[in-house]
Write a protein that holds these residues in place. Sequence first.
Motif, PDB file in Angstrom:
ATOM      1  N   ILE A   1       0.865  -1.176   0.000  1.00 11.31           N
ATOM      2  CA  ILE A   1       0.000   0.000   0.000  1.00 11.31           C
ATOM      3  C   ILE A   1       0.901   1.224   0.000  1.00 11.31           C
ATOM      4  CG2 ILE A   1      -1.807   1.269   1.222  1.00 11.31           C
ATOM      5  CD1 ILE A   1      -2.703  -1.361   2.447  1.00 11.31           C
ATOM      6  N   ALA A   2       0.809   2.040  -1.042  1.00 11.60           N
ATOM      7  CA  ALA A   2       1.667   3.217  -1.157  1.00 11.60           C
ATOM      8  C   ALA A   2       0.791   4.456  -1.095  1.00 11.60           C
ATOM      9  CB  ALA A   2       2.451   3.157  -2.466  1.00 11.60           C
ATOM     10  N   ASP A   3       0.877   5.183   0.023  1.00 16.15           N
ATOM     11  CA  ASP A   3       0.026   6.360   0.224  1.00 16.15           C
ATOM     12  C   ASP A   3       0.796   7.608  -0.205  1.00 16.15           C
ATOM     13  OD1 ASP A   3      -1.839   8.186   0.980  1.00 16.15           O
ATOM     14  OD2 ASP A   3      -1.710   7.801   3.126  1.00 16.15           O
ATOM     15  N   GLU A   4       0.496   8.123  -1.382  1.00 17.16           N
ATOM     16  CA  GLU A   4       1.180   9.298  -1.940  1.00 17.16           C
ATOM     17  C   GLU A   4       2.696   9.150  -1.829  1.00 17.16           C
ATOM     18  OE1 GLU A   4      -0.365  12.170  -3.138  1.00 17.16           O
ATOM     19  OE2 GLU A   4      -2.358  12.253  -2.226  1.00 17.16           O
ATOM     20  N   PRO A   5       3.272   8.081  -2.397  1.00  9.97           N
ATOM     21  CA  PRO A   5       4.683   7.806  -2.132  1.00  9.97           C
ATOM     22  C   PRO A   5       5.646   8.846  -2.711  1.00  9.97           C
ATOM     23  CG  PRO A   5       3.882   6.368  -3.863  1.00  9.97           C
ATOM     24  CD  PRO A   5       2.688   7.101  -3.318  1.00  9.97           C
ATOM     25  N   THR A   6       5.201   9.647  -3.660  1.00  7.24           N
ATOM     26  CA  THR A   6       6.155  10.561  -4.301  1.00  7.24           C
ATOM     27  C   THR A   6       5.743  12.020  -4.187  1.00  7.24           C
ATOM     28  OG1 THR A   6       5.026  10.278  -6.414  1.00  7.24           O
ATOM     29  CG2 THR A   6       6.888   8.841  -5.988  1.00  7.24           C
ATOM     30  N   THR A   7       4.685  12.293  -3.426  1.00  3.20           N
ATOM     31  CA  THR A   7       4.179  13.668  -3.360  1.00  3.20           C
ATOM     32  C   THR A   7       5.201  14.634  -2.767  1.00  3.20           C
ATOM     33  OG1 THR A   7       2.015  12.722  -3.083  1.00  3.20           O
ATOM     34  CG2 THR A   7       2.195  15.037  -2.611  1.00  3.20           C
ATOM     35  N   ALA A   8       6.013  14.154  -1.812  1.00  2.00           N
ATOM     36  CA  ALA A   8       6.960  15.052  -1.157  1.00  2.00           C
ATOM     37  C   ALA A   8       8.272  15.161  -1.938  1.00  2.00           C
ATOM     38  CB  ALA A   8       7.233  14.568   0.266  1.00  2.00           C
ATOM     39  N   LEU A   9       8.369  14.489  -3.078  1.00  2.00           N
ATOM     40  CA  LEU A   9       9.646  14.457  -3.807  1.00  2.00           C
ATOM     41  C   LEU A   9       9.633  15.371  -5.034  1.00  2.00           C
ATOM     42  CD1 LEU A   9      10.143  10.570  -3.801  1.00  2.00           C
ATOM     43  CD2 LEU A   9      10.933  12.215  -2.104  1.00  2.00           C
ATOM     44  N   ASP A  10      10.830  15.777  -5.450  1.00  2.23           N
ATOM     45  CA  ASP A  10      10.950  16.560  -6.679  1.00  2.23           C
ATOM     46  C   ASP A  10      10.636  15.693  -7.891  1.00  2.23           C
ATOM     47  OD1 ASP A  10      11.679  19.185  -5.987  1.00  2.23           O
ATOM     48  OD2 ASP A  10      13.636  18.466  -5.351  1.00  2.23           O
ATOM     49  N   VAL A  11      10.210  16.327  -8.988  1.00  4.34           N
ATOM     50  CA  VAL A  11       9.777  15.531 -10.151  1.00  4.34           C
ATOM     51  C   VAL A  11      10.828  14.583 -10.694  1.00  4.34           C
ATOM     52  CG1 VAL A  11       7.813  16.727 -11.159  1.00  4.34           C
ATOM     53  CG2 VAL A  11      10.100  17.560 -11.638  1.00  4.34           C
ATOM     54  N   THR A  12      12.096  15.031 -10.760  1.00  5.07           N
ATOM     55  CA  THR A  12      13.090  14.117 -11.342  1.00  5.07           C
ATOM     56  C   THR A  12      13.301  12.917 -10.431  1.00  5.07           C
ATOM     57  OG1 THR A  12      14.940  15.369 -10.402  1.00  5.07           O
ATOM     58  CG2 THR A  12      14.287  15.929 -12.638  1.00  5.07           C
ATOM     59  N   VAL A  13      13.158  13.119  -9.107  1.00  2.00           N
ATOM     60  CA  VAL A  13      13.310  12.018  -8.159  1.00  2.00           C
ATOM     61  C   VAL A  13      12.037  11.174  -8.137  1.00  2.00           C
ATOM     62  CG1 VAL A  13      13.814  11.446  -5.767  1.00  2.00           C
ATOM     63  CG2 VAL A  13      14.889  13.430  -6.801  1.00  2.00           C
ATOM     64  N   GLN A  14      10.881  11.831  -8.268  1.00  2.00           N
ATOM     65  CA  GLN A  14       9.603  11.131  -8.330  1.00  2.00           C
ATOM     66  C   GLN A  14       9.606  10.107  -9.454  1.00  2.00           C
ATOM     67  OE1 GLN A  14       5.411  12.669  -8.127  1.00  2.00           O
ATOM     68  NE2 GLN A  14       5.688  12.934 -10.302  1.00  2.00           N
ATOM     69  N   ALA A  15      10.122  10.523 -10.616  1.00  2.00           N
ATOM     70  CA  ALA A  15      10.153   9.617 -11.758  1.00  2.00           C
ATOM     71  C   ALA A  15      11.005   8.393 -11.449  1.00  2.00           C
ATOM     72  CB  ALA A  15      10.690  10.361 -12.985  1.00  2.00           C
ATOM     73  N   GLN A  16      12.144   8.608 -10.758  1.00  2.00           N
ATOM     74  CA  GLN A  16      13.001   7.469 -10.398  1.00  2.00           C
ATOM     75  C   GLN A  16      12.266   6.514  -9.460  1.00  2.00           C
ATOM     76  OE1 GLN A  16      16.286   9.323  -8.394  1.00  2.00           O
ATOM     77  NE2 GLN A  16      17.019  10.410 -10.194  1.00  2.00           N
ATOM     78  N   VAL A  17      11.599   7.076  -8.439  1.00  2.00           N
ATOM     79  CA  VAL A  17      10.943   6.236  -7.427  1.00  2.00           C
ATOM     80  C   VAL A  17       9.769   5.462  -8.030  1.00  2.00           C
ATOM     81  CG1 VAL A  17       9.626   6.287  -5.265  1.00  2.00           C
ATOM     82  CG2 VAL A  17      11.726   7.605  -5.469  1.00  2.00           C
ATOM     83  N   LEU A  18       8.995   6.125  -8.919  1.00  2.00           N
ATOM     84  CA  LEU A  18       7.874   5.432  -9.555  1.00  2.00           C
ATOM     85  C   LEU A  18       8.358   4.288 -10.428  1.00  2.00           C
ATOM     86  CD1 LEU A  18       5.531   8.361 -10.593  1.00  2.00           C
ATOM     87  CD2 LEU A  18       5.198   6.712  -8.750  1.00  2.00           C
ATOM     88  N   ARG A  19       9.441   4.561 -11.167  1.00  2.00           N
ATOM     89  CA  ARG A  19       9.988   3.509 -12.019  1.00  2.00           C
ATOM     90  C   ARG A  19      10.485   2.348 -11.167  1.00  2.00           C
ATOM     91  NH1 ARG A  19      14.011   4.896 -16.941  1.00  2.00           N
ATOM     92  NH2 ARG A  19      12.131   5.898 -17.725  1.00  2.00           N
ATOM     93  N   LEU A  20      11.078   2.688 -10.015  1.00  2.00           N
ATOM     94  CA  LEU A  20      11.560   1.667  -9.097  1.00  2.00           C
ATOM     95  C   LEU A  20      10.403   0.795  -8.595  1.00  2.00           C
ATOM     96  CD1 LEU A  20      13.924   0.613  -7.266  1.00  2.00           C
ATOM     97  CD2 LEU A  20      13.102   2.228  -5.557  1.00  2.00           C
ATOM     98  N   ILE A  21       9.296   1.440  -8.171  1.00  2.00           N
ATOM     99  CA  ILE A  21       8.161   0.678  -7.639  1.00  2.00           C
ATOM    100  C   ILE A  21       7.581  -0.236  -8.712  1.00  2.00           C
ATOM    101  CG2 ILE A  21       5.804   0.833  -6.686  1.00  2.00           C
ATOM    102  CD1 ILE A  21       6.622   3.364  -5.245  1.00  2.00           C
ATOM    103  N   SER A  22       7.401   0.298  -9.939  1.00  2.00           N
ATOM    104  CA  SER A  22       6.795  -0.599 -10.942  1.00  2.00           C
ATOM    105  C   SER A  22       7.751  -1.709 -11.362  1.00  2.00           C
ATOM    106  CB  SER A  22       6.231   0.138 -12.165  1.00  2.00           C
ATOM    107  OG  SER A  22       6.796   1.372 -12.342  1.00  2.00           O
ATOM    108  N   GLY A  23       9.071  -1.410 -11.365  1.00  5.54           N
ATOM    109  CA  GLY A  23      10.047  -2.452 -11.686  1.00  5.54           C
ATOM    110  C   GLY A  23      10.017  -3.569 -10.655  1.00  5.54           C
TER     111      GLY A  23
END
Lengths: 325, 335
Positions: A178-200
């Motif tokens: 369960i990921a509750d707004e996992p990237t809302t507090a992050l900058d966009v370039t870092v958000q993209a990394q974290v989202l890619r990490l989660i889906s990978g």
Amino acid sequence: MTSLLTVKSLCVGFPGKRGVLPAVEDLDFHIAPGETLAIVGESGSGKSTAALSIPGLLSRSSRPVVSGSVRFEGQEMLNMPDRKLARMRGPDVGMIFQDPSTSLNPVFTIGRQICEPLRTHMGLDARAAEARAIELLELVKVSAPEQRLAQYPHNLSGGMRQRVMIAIALACSPRLLIADEPTTALDVTVQAQVLRLISGLQKSLGMAVLLITHDLGVVWETADRVIVMYAGRKVEEGPVRRILSQPSHPYTEGLLRAARKEGRDGFLTEIPGVVPPPHQRPPGCAFEPRCARAIAACRAAVPAIRSTGPGQVAACIRAEEGQPA
Amino acid sequence: MTLLKVHKLVRHFPVSRGFGSSAIVRAVDGVDLEIAPGETLAIVGESGCGKSSLARCVAGLDTATSGKVEVEGTDSADMLTADPMRFRRSIQMVFQDPYSSVNPRRRIGEIIGDGLRLHKLVPRAQRAERVRELLEQVGLAADYADRYPHELSGGQRQRVSIARALAVNPRLIVCDEPVSALDVSVQAQVMNLLVRLQRDHGVAYLFISHDLALVRHIAHKVAVMYLGQVVESGDAAIFDQGFLHPYAQSLFDAAPRIGRPEGEEVELLEGDVPSPISPPSGCRFHTRCPQTIDRCKVEAPDLRPVAGRDVRCHRAEEMLARMMPPQAEAAFGTG
């Protein structure tokens, strides 16, 4: 398809001065193994409350009133004894929160915080847990993992902390994350990394993900299915590509236009008005006061969820009227 | 006539690193900007790029370490000493957090009326009337004057902040992330309010944001910042033409976009923004840049004109050659 998690008629309310305030009303959904389901909505839509009530993490002090059914592989999780529930958090259900700076404990090292679930749930000894912790940090692409174990959360950047949170959530290989707004507090370039990490990680580990977000762009890029919530209720549900190209609920449509930053002549498309607070929700459709398509019948009763397209359901009596030009 | 001119602005913060040693955070490191009356300049960057420090120096809330800010031809530091009231009437500010930027113990009418009172802009008898007008201009009913901030939603409070700024008829409003704390549907309302006010009153905006897509519709000019410096700036046409600096490109591409075709591979930046205490040698972006060559590691590029905008990149011409029109269209079309 068998479902991993089945939620039926979930209602969550919080007692207040004016009686019990409904945060989530009559919510149904399911998640299949390995699937990503996104719940999207604005603040006050009840999306986080719904997600937190699944692993029993709603704050006790707010005295939540919960009813309905939450079944994980057939096992009822609501009203489960605390000790039993604690055993499920980790191996069955993992969780990532929005703010990585407040969800890690500042006085313990990263290593200790990753090893804790490994030792309590997996029964690893200190040495094995540490080896596994290093593997996990490598998995979430934290540089120099051996050195990180001795560091404290304040030594890390926001993106690194969120990776550590993910490592902790993944420590016991949960079947549902369960990921509750996992990237809302992050900058966009870092958000993209974290989202890619989660889906990978999801693909390689075959884990199901329940993603709570307010960002339709994030939904498009990560989820299989999406539930749109408004004022505590589900207003639309279906496959992401379908919902975000042919929404049938006027609220989804408005949200979509707002998220696309669609505009004309320097002005953005806006949804007029504000989300009604829980104690002032209108008797019929909660979106009716802001809706361009509203008719008298919308005020009469809460619209029922019904099918509006392939795999798509919506709670709007005028869904067929189509999108206004 | 330029309204605001920022010349080689530098803001360094000394920080203690414990045991008597100290270091310098280079928050803003030589920024030049110009804003004409009635114009919107958007400053875009991630956290730590210095955009808010820059905003505070322009608004007179902080003093620059070196460099100059001129307001209508007058040095703002001089104006702040000689006639601070005049400076405050020229430049106002709207902050990011609508919860901490209004006093919770005062009524909305008092919050908005303060500027009118302190600057003696309207006689006391007419003050309430003027507050009502301002409330109407920002889309709030007149009876909000008697309410307290806690009775208002985030979007409504942000409208109050805007009315408060507008009360003294400023030439420039510095908006520091004015909508990023708001829900998307409310964001559009507040953005549209700002555009409408600009068209009615000719006020200029220095608009600070982390979201390139958001400023696209309102900015006349845009500047992208990285580690205290502007890396690319130009007029709004660059949104359609495409950015040349690899950082500006990544910032644009990294934002999740509805409708991005499946399998369209976006090159992601590695790692986090380096510390502004010891920025990398040479080009400050070279540690994360996918286009780094040896020259970037040693020689710091200057901001120089390329293809109608200013770019701080040694390889800007190559980037320009690589950006074929159809590609640019695909990368920047909406949805």
